[in-house]
Design an enzyme around this catalytic site. Structure first.
Site, PDB file in Angstrom:
ATOM      1  N   GLY A  13       1.009  -1.074  -0.059  1.00 37.90           N
ATOM      2  CA  GLY A  13      -0.018   0.051  -0.072  1.00 37.90           C
ATOM      3  C   GLY A  13       0.872   1.336  -0.067  1.00 37.90           C
ATOM      4  N   ALA A  14       0.359   2.399   0.604  1.00 40.21           N
ATOM      5  CA  ALA A  14       1.013   3.717   0.741  1.00 40.21           C
ATOM      6  C   ALA A  14       2.454   3.496   1.232  1.00 40.21           C
ATOM      7  CB  ALA A  14       0.218   4.588   1.359  1.00 40.21           C
ATOM      8  N   ILE A  15       2.606   3.074   2.448  1.00 37.91           N
ATOM      9  CA  ILE A  15       3.700   2.913   3.180  1.00 37.91           C
ATOM     10  C   ILE A  15       4.620   1.917   2.542  1.00 37.91           C
ATOM     11  CG2 ILE A  15       4.843   2.946   5.296  1.00 37.91           C
ATOM     12  CD1 ILE A  15       3.300   5.575   4.951  1.00 37.91           C
ATOM     13  N   GLY A  16       4.279   0.865   2.515  1.00 40.85           N
ATOM     14  CA  GLY A  16       4.837  -0.125   1.977  1.00 40.85           C
ATOM     15  C   GLY A  16       5.446  -0.182   0.730  1.00 40.85           C
ATOM     16  N   LYS A 214       3.298   8.593  18.932  1.00 39.75           N
ATOM     17  CA  LYS A 214       2.439   8.667  17.739  1.00 39.75           C
ATOM     18  C   LYS A 214       1.098   8.294  17.815  1.00 39.75           C
ATOM     19  CE  LYS A 214       2.311   7.359  12.883  1.00 39.75           C
ATOM     20  NZ  LYS A 214       2.955   6.647  11.488  1.00 39.75           N
ATOM     21  N   ASN A 218      -2.709   9.955  17.062  1.00 40.82           N
ATOM     22  CA  ASN A 218      -3.588   9.069  16.152  1.00 40.82           C
ATOM     23  C   ASN A 218      -4.833   8.772  16.742  1.00 40.82           C
ATOM     24  OD1 ASN A 218      -1.931   9.496  13.983  1.00 40.82           O
ATOM     25  ND2 ASN A 218      -0.793   7.346  14.258  1.00 40.82           N
ATOM     26  N   ASN A 222      -7.808   9.959  14.343  1.00 42.39           N
ATOM     27  CA  ASN A 222      -8.414   9.208  13.265  1.00 42.39           C
ATOM     28  C   ASN A 222      -9.753   8.785  13.451  1.00 42.39           C
ATOM     29  OD1 ASN A 222      -6.490   7.643  11.001  1.00 42.39           O
ATOM     30  ND2 ASN A 222      -5.042   8.457  12.649  1.00 42.39           N
ATOM     31  N   SER A 283      -5.615   8.480   7.767  1.00 41.78           N
ATOM     32  CA  SER A 283      -5.667   7.232   7.177  1.00 41.78           C
ATOM     33  C   SER A 283      -6.858   6.108   7.675  1.00 41.78           C
ATOM     34  CB  SER A 283      -4.648   6.201   7.554  1.00 41.78           C
ATOM     35  OG  SER A 283      -4.459   5.888   9.073  1.00 41.78           O
TER      36      SER A 283
END
Length: 336
Positions: A13-16, A214, A218, A222, A283
């Site tokens: 996905g985005a980070i991977g 973090k 979040n 989120n 996210s």
């Protein structure tokens, strides 16, 4: 470098995808990926594509070859496995990841929220407790033994423009650390690898503290955005909503002090950091809009459970979890 030649991304996905594309540019790295559906087809036909700005601010595209499969057994044992899936998918990963793991394999968790191993070797009075909210039957722990794990915290914003096409927007920081806090040879080698790939990578003496800080932002932004449909700035601009969020954060801060990850900041300090990111879409709101399962357990239910374990009352966290969970269940976003 020689320690990590065979690298697998589990969850492109985005980070991977961002991490994989950066690492694939290094000489000597053979990148593989476990993917499925449209992402798998894109990786097999077009490769992995990354859009990001160069040093002059000009957007560039990197395209790299990746050996992708939906069957981990087709990829074989790896030196490094980066798990970058959303928390609800992790039990499924743990059930299938074994063919990627040799005795020496490092598993880097690049995920949000409290991980299943959070209290193993850490936690003060709750040292060694298992968190049922994130691994209810210990299936994750059985599938991914703690000896493989190095924890990771990602401070970056990326998006998936199309299957296999990743857009890096801002942020470039990766924090890694052994759950035990030791500066092991493998952790130092991994930090050096990530630095060579262009990340601002640091080795933490207490990765749980970085995970908790973090999470501290979040765990409110989120679910509130997922519940209301609002992006970040409207949430921060509403005094009643931020007042409620601050109460949740104060409960989490008290829990952190009990388990050995104290936070000196006030909630208002964290808000100022969040405002610097602009009016972004968290996210969990992205997942809710796309009809995907949301990470409530890792981000909120885990904090409630830690409150129960430490004896810290969490009425505001309970309210947030209850409302967000009911909304998610009603819309098919919370499968458990």
């Amino acid at each position: 470098m020689a320690m990590f030649q065979k690298i697998c991304i589990y969850g492109v996905g985005a980070i991977g995808g961002w991490m994989g594309a950066r690492l694939a540019r290094l000489p000597g790295v053979a990148l593989t990926a476990v993917a499925r559906g449209a992402t798998l087809r894109a990786l097999q036909t077009e490769g992995l594509r990354l859009l990001e700005q160069d040093g002059a601010g000009v957007e560039q595209e990197t395209r790299c070859t990746v050996h992708a499969s939906d069957d981990p057994a087709a990829l074989g044992a790896q030196d490094l496995v980066i798990i970058a899936v959303k928390a609800p998918a992790l039990a499924g990963v743990a059930a299938r990841v074994a063919p990627l793991l040799a005795p020496h394999t490092v598993v880097l968790t690049a995920m949000n929220g409290v991980p299943w191993w959070f209290l193993q070797g850490f936690g003060g009075a709750v040292l060694g407790q298992r968190l049922r909210s994130v691994d209810p039957d210990q299936a994750i722990e059985r599938g991914i033994a703690l000896r493989h794990v190095i924890g990771g915290v990602v401070h970056a914003s990326c998006s998936v423009d199309a299957p296999g096409v990743i857009h890096h927007r801002f942020g470039n920081e990766l924090i890694i650390g052994e759950p035990s806090g030791t500066a092991s040879e493998r952790a130092q080698a991994l930090r050096e690898l990530l630095q060579r790939a262009g990340f601002v990578a640091t080795l933490s003496p207490q990765i749980q503290k970085d995970i908790w800080y973090k999470l501290w932002g979040n765990m409110t932004m989120n679910p509130i955005c997922a519940l209301t449909g609002a992006t970040a700035t409207p949430v921060l601009d509403d005094a009643l909503v931020t007042g409620f969020a601050h109460r949740v954060m104060l409960e989490a801060r008290e829990i952190g002090a009990c388990i050995g990850v104290p936070i000196a900041d006030a909630p208002e300090d964290r808000d100022r950091i969040t405002r610097k990111l602009g009016d972004f879409t968290p996210s969990m709101l992205q997942d809710a809009r796309a009809g995907r399962a949301i990470e409530l357990d890792a981000l909120v239910a885990s904090v409630r459970e830690l409150g129960q374990l430490t004896g810290v009352a969490t009425p505001y966290t309970d309210a947030l979890l209850g409302l967000a969970r009911l909304h998610a269940r009603t819309h098919g976003l919370y499968p458990r």
